[in-house]
Write an enzyme that holds these catalytic residues in place. Structure first.
Site, mmCIF file in Angstrom:
data_model
loop_
_atom_site.group_PDB
_atom_site.id
_atom_site.type_symbol
_atom_site.label_atom_id
_atom_site.label_comp_id
_atom_site.label_asym_id
_atom_site.label_seq_id
_atom_site.Cartn_x
_atom_site.Cartn_y
_atom_site.Cartn_z
ATOM 1 C CG ASP A 11 -0.336 0.210 2.530
ATOM 2 O OD1 ASP A 11 0.918 0.284 2.598
ATOM 3 O OD2 ASP A 11 -1.069 0.343 3.526
ATOM 4 C CB CYS A 68 0.720 -2.485 4.712
ATOM 5 S SG CYS A 68 0.402 -3.481 6.173
ATOM 6 C CB THR A 70 1.643 -2.814 11.043
ATOM 7 O OG1 THR A 70 0.472 -3.246 10.322
ATOM 8 C CG2 THR A 70 1.364 -1.505 11.761
ATOM 9 C CG HIS A 101 9.620 -24.687 11.838
ATOM 10 N ND1 HIS A 101 9.575 -24.666 13.222
ATOM 11 C CD2 HIS A 101 10.866 -25.134 11.522
ATOM 12 C CE1 HIS A 101 10.728 -25.075 13.717
ATOM 13 N NE2 HIS A 101 11.543 -25.359 12.703
ATOM 14 C CG HIS A 136 8.094 -28.554 10.154
ATOM 15 N ND1 HIS A 136 7.735 -28.087 11.402
ATOM 16 C CD2 HIS A 136 9.433 -28.719 10.182
ATOM 17 C CE1 HIS A 136 8.824 -27.967 12.146
ATOM 18 N NE2 HIS A 136 9.870 -28.340 11.428
#
Ligand code: RB5
Length: 145
Positions: A11, A68, A70, A101, A136
């Site tokens: 963004d 973005c 955060t 993982h 995994h």
């Protein structure tokens, strides 16, 4: 693997990081599929998270990077696509473990939280690390079920 095309989207808050990381990817020998945004003008992160997730789901690319402010909103958006495993990482260790993982196929970064040099190292670890499989494998399969 160098030569691979990596999709990238952000963004407005992640636009400048996208620009720098695009050049970095090219310098490392990767192709880049830039899915926007194209400036720092305000846009909505779900549009770009979903756009990148679609490119992964349709098999246009194997892996992608989303940014973005955060990294939270755009990773939530991308993870609504069942084939996407987007991992919000703040350092190389989290990126390495997300690959080993979780077989993360999308790296999410927060431009307002993670310094550019750390973001670069995080991207490098994401690109360089293979999925470990083994114990995994079944867990990752359940994520897409
Ligand atoms: C945009 O201001 C900001 O909300 C966005 O970049 C992101 O941090 C959302 O999770």
């Amino acid at each position: 693997m160098a030569g691979e095309i990596i999709a990238i989207a952000s963004d407005h808050a992640g636009f400048e990081y996208k620009d720098v990381l695009k050049r970095q990817l090219t310098d490392w020998g990767y192709g880049v599929l830039d899915l926007g945004t194209d400036s720092t003008a305000s846009v909505d992160y779900p549009d770009f998270g979903r756009r990148l997730a679609q490119a992964v789901a349709e098999g246009k690319v194997r892996r992608g990077v989303i940014i973005c402010g955060t990294g939270i909103g755009i990773s939530i958006a991308a993870n609504r696509e069942p084939k996407v495993r987007a991992a919000l990482c703040h350092d190389a260790t989290s990126a390495r473990l997300a690959r080993q993982h979780n077989d993360a196929n999308v790296l999410a970064l927060g431009a307002r939280l993670t310094g550019l040099e750390v973001a670069r190292d995080t991207l490098r670890a994401f690109l360089d690390t293979e999925f470990e499989g083994g114990r995994h494998q079944g867990r990752v399969a359940k994520l897409g079920a």
